[in-house]
Design a protein around this motif. Structure first.
Motif, PDB file in Angstrom:
ATOM      1  N   ALA A 107      -5.267  -2.700  -0.346  1.00 10.58           N
ATOM      2  CA  ALA A 107      -5.250  -3.946  -0.839  1.00 10.58           C
ATOM      3  C   ALA A 107      -5.462  -5.124  -0.355  1.00 10.58           C
ATOM      4  CB  ALA A 107      -3.666  -4.318  -1.767  1.00 10.58           C
ATOM      5  N   GLY A 128      -9.419   7.856   0.832  1.00  8.50           N
ATOM      6  CA  GLY A 128      -8.576   6.888   0.624  1.00  8.50           C
ATOM      7  C   GLY A 128      -7.651   6.624   1.294  1.00  8.50           C
ATOM      8  N   ARG A 134       2.706   7.543  -6.920  1.00  4.94           N
ATOM      9  CA  ARG A 134       1.798   9.270  -7.352  1.00  4.94           C
ATOM     10  C   ARG A 134       3.191   9.897  -6.763  1.00  4.94           C
ATOM     11  NH1 ARG A 134      -2.912   7.941  -8.817  1.00  4.94           N
ATOM     12  NH2 ARG A 134      -3.846  10.061  -7.825  1.00  4.94           N
ATOM     13  N   LEU A 184      -3.680   8.442  -2.437  1.00 10.00           N
ATOM     14  CA  LEU A 184      -4.372   7.924  -4.064  1.00 10.00           C
ATOM     15  C   LEU A 184      -5.894   7.425  -3.379  1.00 10.00           C
ATOM     16  CD1 LEU A 184      -4.170   5.511  -6.136  1.00 10.00           C
ATOM     17  CD2 LEU A 184      -3.095   3.581  -4.472  1.00 10.00           C
ATOM     18  N   PRO A 185      -7.213   7.442  -4.166  1.00 10.56           N
ATOM     19  CA  PRO A 185      -8.023   7.381  -3.721  1.00 10.56           C
ATOM     20  C   PRO A 185      -8.550   6.373  -4.057  1.00 10.56           C
ATOM     21  CG  PRO A 185      -8.086   8.433  -5.985  1.00 10.56           C
ATOM     22  CD  PRO A 185      -6.860   8.638  -5.369  1.00 10.56           C
ATOM     23  N   ALA A 186      -7.924   4.925  -2.847  1.00  9.35           N
ATOM     24  CA  ALA A 186      -8.646   3.878  -3.448  1.00  9.35           C
ATOM     25  C   ALA A 186      -8.413   3.109  -1.717  1.00  9.35           C
ATOM     26  CB  ALA A 186      -6.891   3.011  -3.745  1.00  9.35           C
ATOM     27  N   ASN A 187      -8.958   1.947  -1.857  1.00  5.87           N
ATOM     28  CA  ASN A 187      -8.809   1.395  -0.436  1.00  5.87           C
ATOM     29  C   ASN A 187      -7.473   0.036  -0.264  1.00  5.87           C
ATOM     30  OD1 ASN A 187     -10.987   1.604   0.608  1.00  5.87           O
ATOM     31  ND2 ASN A 187     -12.008   0.192  -0.845  1.00  5.87           N
ATOM     32  N   ALA A 220     -15.387  -1.079  -3.955  1.00  8.20           N
ATOM     33  CA  ALA A 220     -14.046  -0.565  -5.172  1.00  8.20           C
ATOM     34  C   ALA A 220     -13.685   1.075  -4.848  1.00  8.20           C
ATOM     35  CB  ALA A 220     -14.876  -0.648  -6.579  1.00  8.20           C
ATOM     36  N   ALA A 221     -14.581   1.523  -4.263  1.00  3.83           N
ATOM     37  CA  ALA A 221     -14.672   3.189  -4.034  1.00  3.83           C
ATOM     38  C   ALA A 221     -13.770   3.454  -1.999  1.00  3.83           C
ATOM     39  CB  ALA A 221     -16.612   3.844  -4.373  1.00  3.83           C
ATOM     40  N   PRO A 222     -13.303   4.365  -2.428  1.00  2.79           N
ATOM     41  CA  PRO A 222     -12.965   4.078  -0.933  1.00  2.79           C
ATOM     42  C   PRO A 222     -14.277   4.777   0.036  1.00  2.79           C
ATOM     43  CG  PRO A 222     -12.079   5.380  -1.635  1.00  2.79           C
ATOM     44  CD  PRO A 222     -12.774   4.781  -2.861  1.00  2.79           C
ATOM     45  N   ASP A 240       1.216  -1.323  -0.475  1.00  3.26           N
ATOM     46  CA  ASP A 240      -0.251  -0.003  -0.112  1.00  3.26           C
ATOM     47  C   ASP A 240       0.832   1.427   0.232  1.00  3.26           C
ATOM     48  OD1 ASP A 240      -2.669  -1.256  -0.002  1.00  3.26           O
ATOM     49  OD2 ASP A 240      -2.205  -1.326   1.544  1.00  3.26           O
ATOM     50  N   ARG A 291       2.072   2.039  -3.449  1.00  2.00           N
ATOM     51  CA  ARG A 291       0.854   2.293  -4.448  1.00  2.00           C
ATOM     52  C   ARG A 291       1.057   3.513  -4.231  1.00  2.00           C
ATOM     53  NH1 ARG A 291      -4.020  -1.287  -2.608  1.00  2.00           N
ATOM     54  NH2 ARG A 291      -4.756   0.415  -3.968  1.00  2.00           N
TER      55      ARG A 291
END
Length: 157
Positions: free
Chosen positions: A36, A112, A17, A31-34, A70-72, A10, A13
């Motif tokens: 891993a 995120g 950026r 990072l606009p994510a959850n 999928a979306a944080p 994480d 990732r």
């Protein structure tokens, strides 16, 4: 809710950026994510989809850990405070506490993965004590300014 980023994948990732905002001592990456999913969940999902050579039905077990959407939905914060910039462990821990407190004070942060990285040391001549109130206040003020800048950019159209 604010979680903590703990897995190296994480951190990699997010740090891949470019920084979202910078100050004299800190850089902020987002990072606009959850996070891993853990390797155990990923392996279990792969094995659940595999066909058995014997033709027997495969028993699919539900994973113990929920699969992240999928979306944080919330914020996860990671901190990178290297020894080359903060030699004493007292100072590193003080900075990490200030980073966590700065995020806790701002509930409106976009969801995120967030990583705050110490990019330059605080001047030891100006802050001789490893855990002084002056260092605590300076770090907190700089982090507040950094996070406010991000919130202002988010709210602007």
């Amino acid at each position: 809710m604010i979680g903590r980023i703990q897995r190296p994948v994480d951190f990699e990732r997010v740090l891949a950026r470019p920084s979202r905002s910078r100050s004299a001592h800190f850089a902020l990456h987002h990072l606009p994510a959850n996070p891993a999913p853990s390797a155990w969940v990923a392996a279990r999902l792969r094995s659940a989809q595999a066909e058995l050579s014997t033709g027997d039905a495969l028993v699919i077990h539900t994973p113990v850990e929920p699969i992240p959407p999928a979306a944080p939905e919330s914020c996860w914060v990671g901190m990178v405070v290297p020894k080359r910039h903060a030699k004493r462990s007292v100072t590193r821990q003080l900075l990490k506490r200030q980073i966590r407190a700065a995020f806790a004070e701002r509930p409106g942060m976009p969801p995120g993965l967030w990583v705050v990285r110490l990019r330059s040391p605080f001047d030891r001549q100006k802050f001789p004590s490893a855990a002084s109130d002056a260092l605590r206040a300076a770090a907190r003020a700089e982090l507040a300014q950094l996070l406010d800048r991000v919130l202002k950019a988010e709210s602007a159209p």
